[in-house]
Write an enzyme that holds these catalytic residues in place. Structure first.
Site, PDB file in Angstrom:
ATOM      1  N   HIS A 270       0.923  -1.260  -0.105  1.00  0.00           N
ATOM      2  CA  HIS A 270      -0.085   0.143   0.049  1.00  0.00           C
ATOM      3  C   HIS A 270       0.679   1.293   0.070  1.00  0.00           C
ATOM      4  CE1 HIS A 270      -3.351   2.659   1.503  1.00  0.00           C
ATOM      5  NE2 HIS A 270      -2.532   3.276   1.957  1.00  0.00           N
ATOM      6  N   GLU A 271       1.797   1.314   0.692  1.00  0.00           N
ATOM      7  CA  GLU A 271       2.888   2.497   1.040  1.00  0.00           C
ATOM      8  C   GLU A 271       3.576   2.642  -0.248  1.00  0.00           C
ATOM      9  OE1 GLU A 271       2.178   4.746   2.982  1.00  0.00           O
ATOM     10  OE2 GLU A 271       0.999   3.621   4.156  1.00  0.00           O
TER      11      GLU A 271
ATOM     12  N   HIS B 104       1.964   4.246  -3.044  1.00  0.00           N
ATOM     13  CA  HIS B 104       2.250   5.923  -2.700  1.00  0.00           C
ATOM     14  C   HIS B 104       3.498   6.311  -3.227  1.00  0.00           C
ATOM     15  CE1 HIS B 104      -1.533   6.533  -0.332  1.00  0.00           C
ATOM     16  NE2 HIS B 104      -1.293   5.699   0.630  1.00  0.00           N
TER      17      HIS B 104
END
Length: 903
Positions: free
Chosen positions: A152-153, A156
């Site tokens: 998920h990170e 980003h």
């Protein structure tokens, strides 16, 4: 046109590295660097958990990217404070500040987050994990499996996508008749709306009186496997939302910042996957290769130009001044330093010497060059530098500081050798004629690049040495050409987190020693006889013998001569023994389209807001300064995230150096605990059919933490401008509006935004173009076809002013409309389309008294209804209210079946 995508080919290269480049080669990510902060104690379990997280994340990433990417090569940087660790290697180019992932404590949060500042589709700065998150399994219930949180990170960081949940707007209604929806993607994730209950496993219905306590709890069994950017904690989730599953209604950052495109659409257009690169592969995934790196004491070789041109403009004297101060006050204890000089040939002046005491420092100073003659052969200097480093064992992990003012047509002959040596090369270009390919050495090796003009008071050489050191903090770096009998007066703020080994360094150009006066916060004075003055070097140094007192320190440097005196001042310090972490400043530039300067200001990994930040740009033709802002508009992506930004419009070609000066605004600078791109905290979840509640997320106080008055100066490195717009030609459109906001008040659409400028974020735009549609794709992709709203009542205000506008649409109740705006200048150049906003019409428009005004234009072919348009513009010092009764036609449009006012 978009301020982030203006086609201007003026900047060739930026020479300050944000993080060392991760490469996706044959579907595998190489050179991922995870760095552990020096304040974290040695912990083998932490290392194992990092490896396990990344190994499992590789499989998650492989599935989420549709078999197009995995983690192949990962380096873990262990701090020197852990003591010598077995099985480690010496880093070559990797450093903590340039890592992709930080493992560091934070006093404000344990939740993972990614620092993003470049906008949709742009790489972020770093991922931050705390050691508690990696060691305490209780966080798995709060955030989900670590490997899925990492992916998920990573999304980003690598691809510039955003969260599909929203803590500030966790629920919404698509229209007034719809049921309450959770802000999520996809929309078909099923769940219940629950209130926390004292009864275990109880899902109490939400209370309309306390919506803030309501929690969306997804069911444990789902019929969808998306999305990683909403709730990766769900067992079934292993993919990103694509155009088919994307929820364009959700009021989340992915929609706001990426123009309602799905996360997979943004990811698939990235450099990693666009043009069908890194096609899907089917294989048994290899386990990532982990390399443990541990820095040793630093090893430097000064490679200094002593060609004949160094005699011009006092360059050799400045070289000696900066080198003396570097060797005596800046270079860390237990480092090793060698000295090589070069002109047409190279000469070893001093082999590697361990910095152990003042005697060794003075021995090195004696070997600094005193004469200059001959031509310039940069490669000969580098090759001799490699030879010196290899005499100590290996050139890998060593660093060369290469300083030159000359051109060298043969500089490319050693590029291949430089690539293979594993030595980091920092370049310092002195004067206007320094070799134009000098930047390539830092670019190839992960070093810094600096440029300083022949202006003595710019203090650029010492600035460069300070930046390379990374051991001390600069509180001030400035200078002035002092007129006869004149003075150079200023102040420096010392905060309680710094103050150890605080040193005032004064250099001057002529043989006349200035009068120096330093006054501490208790009004104690330090004069020339308190300084160590080296007349032959034109250097005066004052080292405070104790931890410098907190407060304002004043300086006054006077020219007692009858001629102009060129003076430079540097104030450097180190962290104190205070429990407070110091305010840290980092600088970055993004070259071209247009050039953008970013400055990070953080304390203990929390953003410092309301600071005053100025960038000082230096060229051979002089210097200029520009203000940076953390406003969420113009070049700045997110308001109050500690990232201050500005567009830079160069007017001269050539090499540019810059530094930033940061000051707190008295009693206003605050520490902001919150950051935007953080992993979702899971409040409740189902397990084996039973509802479980996690403890409430630790609250983020609305009361910001005050920051003491402080001063910081930081070098930003150098970049080259190859082309500039022709004089008098307007090539810059207004800046894209990024904080466009819309809301309904009764039957009125209320709009607000920050004004762009005529040229990017400077000046005043000519007019605005506002359009609306019932179809978000039409508005985004065919803006000119959407319905235009009359905005003639708006008189644009200067850049960074607050603009407001309202209008009453006439359309069916319970209709969803999308709105976007752009600005135009006097030559017709248009900004990029703003972020797209949406509103739901709460009720049919109510006729106003203006509806009785007669339309005097009998020749119109359309029926006219009247709508009141109100433009309110706020400026510093007052409010300008422009109320226009605007008559314009109502036209039915097929797209969205809207009945609204149009021109």
């Amino acid at each position: 046109m978009n301020c982030f995508a203006i086609l201007l080919a003026f900047v060739l290269s930026s020479a300050k590295v944000t993080s060392f480049k991760v490469k996706l080669v044959d579907n595998g990510y190489n050179n991922v660097v995870i760095a552990i902060h020096e304040h974290i104690p040695a912990d083998q379990k932490l290392l194992e958990n990092i490896k396990n997280m990344v190994t499992r994340a590789s499989g998650v990433l492989y599935n989420a990217t549709r078999k197009r990417a995995f983690f192949r090569d990962v380096k873990i940087l262990i701090p020197r404070t852990w003591g010598e660790q077995k099985g480690t290697q010496t880093p070559t180019y990797e450093t903590y500040n340039q890592a992709n992932v930080f493992i560091a404590k934070s006093s404000h949060r344990d939740g993972p987050y990614t620092l993003q500042y470049g906008g949709c589709g742009k790489e972020g700065r770093y991922i931050h994990f705390t050691p508690d998150f990696l060691l305490n399994d209780a966080f798995i219930n709060n955030y989900g499996p670590r490997e899925k949180v990492f992916v998920h990170e990573w999304a980003h960081l690598r691809w510039g996508v955003f969260n599909e949940y929203d803590e500030s707007t966790p629920f919404y209604r698509p229209n007034l008749k719809s049921r309450l929806e959770s802000t999520r993607c996809p929309k078909d994730i099923k769940g219940d709306f629950c209130m926390p209950s004292r009864t275990p496993g109880d899902c109490s219905p939400c209370d309309d009186e306390s919506p803030d306590l309501c929690v969306f709890t997804p069911h444990s069994t789902q019929n969808t496997n998306v999305s990683m950017m909403f709730m990766p904690s769900l067992a079934s989730v292993n993919m990103f939302c694509d155009s088919e599953s994307h929820n364009a209604e959700a009021p989340n950052d992915q929609n706001r910042k990426c123009d309602y495109r799905s996360t997979w659409d943004v990811i698939s257009e990235s450099e990693d996957f666009k043009d069908n690169s890194n096609k899907p592969i089917y294989l048994d995934l290899p386990t990532p290769t982990f390399t443990l790196l541990q820095p040793k004491n630093r090893v430097f070789c000064l490679v200094l130009d002593v060609s004949g041109s160094m005699n011009a403009e006092g360059r050799l004297t400045r070289l000696r001044q900066a080198s003396v101060l570097f060797l005596k006050y800046i270079i860390e204890e237990d480092s090793k330093v060698a000295i090589v000089t070069f002109n047409s040939n190279a000469l070893i002046k001093r082999y590697l010497t361990n910095i152990s005491d003042d005697d060794t420092r003075n021995q090195l100073i004696k070997d600094l060059p005193t004469t200059a003659e001959g031509g310039t052969n940069i490669c000969s200097g580098l090759q001799m530098g490699f030879q010196v480093l290899e005499k100590d064992g290996s050139s890998e992990g060593g660093e060369i500081i290469l300083l030159t003012d000359g051109e060298d047509s043969s500089v490319g002959s050693c590029f291949d050798e430089v690539k293979n040596k594993g030595t980091k090369i920092h370049g310092i270009a002195l004067g206007p004629n320094a070799e134009k390919d000098l930047e390539k050495f830092p670019q190839m090796t992960g070093g810094f690049m600096f440029s300083t003009s022949d202006t003595f008071s710019s203090n650029g050489l010492l600035d460069a040495f300070m930046e390379i050191s990374e051991d001390s903090l600069q509180l001030e770096n400035t200078g002035k050409d002092i007129e006869p009998k004149g003075s150079f007066v200023g102040k420096v703020e010392v905060d309680s987190a710094v103050g150890n080994k605080t040193t005032f360094l004064v250099t001057w150009k002529t043989d006349s020693t200035p009068t120096m006066l330093i006054i501490d916060p208790d009004r104690k004075e330090y004069k020339n006889n308190d300084f160590k003055i080296e007349e032959h070097l034109h250097i005066g140094t004052l080292q405070i013998p104790y931890t410098a007192k907190k407060g304002t320190w004043m300086y006054n440097i006077s020219n007692t001569d009858n001629n102009q005196q060129n003076v430079a001042l540097t104030v450097l310090t180190k962290p104190s023994d205070s429990k407070n972490s110091p305010v840290l400043v980092n600088t970055y530039q993004k070259p071209g389209q247009p050039a953008t300067i970013f400055v990070e200001i953080f304390q203990d990994y929390s953003p410092v807001i309301n600071a005053e930040v100025t960038a000082i740009i230096e060229t051979e033709k002089g210097s200029s300064s520009i203000q940076l802002y953390d406003s969420g508009s113009g070049a700045d992506l997110i308001r109050n995230d500690g990232i201050y930004s500005v567009f830079f419009r160069p007017t001269t070609k050539g090499r540019h150096g810059f530094k930033v000066r940061v000051e707190s605004i008295k009693k206003q600078s605050k520490q902001e605990p919150a950051l935007a791109s953080h992993a979702m905290y899971v409040r409740s979840y189902f397990e084996n059919g039973a509802l479980h509640w996690n403890p409430p997320k630790p609250p983020v106080s609305d009361n910001l933490i005050p920051v003491e008055d402080f001063s910081r100066t930081k070098s930003g490195g150098a970049f080259i401008v190859t082309e500039v717009p022709p004089a008098g030609e307007d090539v810059y459109p207004p800046c894209r509006i990024t904080d466009f906001a819309a809301a309904m008040e009764n039957d009125t659409v209320m709009l607000s935004w920050t004004a762009p400028g005529d040229d990017l974020d400077e000046g005043t735009a000519l007019e605005y173009e506002l359009r609306i549609s019932g179809n978000v794709q039409e508005l985004r992709d065919r803006f000119h076809n959407a319905t235009k709203v009359n905005t003639t009542a708006i008189r644009p205000l200067p850049a960074r002013s607050k603009e407001e506008f309202s209008f009453v649409p006439e359309m069916t109740n319970d209709t969803v409309i999308y709105l976007a705006i752009r600005a135009l200048d006097e030559t017709g150049l248009a900004s990029g389309l703003s972020n797209i906003e949406q509103v739901t019409i709460a009720k049919p428009a109510v006729p106003t008294t203006t509806a009785n005004i007669k339309d005097d234009n009998k020749n119109t072919a359309r029926n006219k209804d009247l709508i009141l348009g109100i433009a309110v513009a706020s400026v510093a010092g007052g409010t300008c209210l422009i109320i226009g009764v605007i008559a314009y036609a109502v036209q039915k449009r097929r797209s969205g079946q809207l009945n609204i006012g149009v021109i």
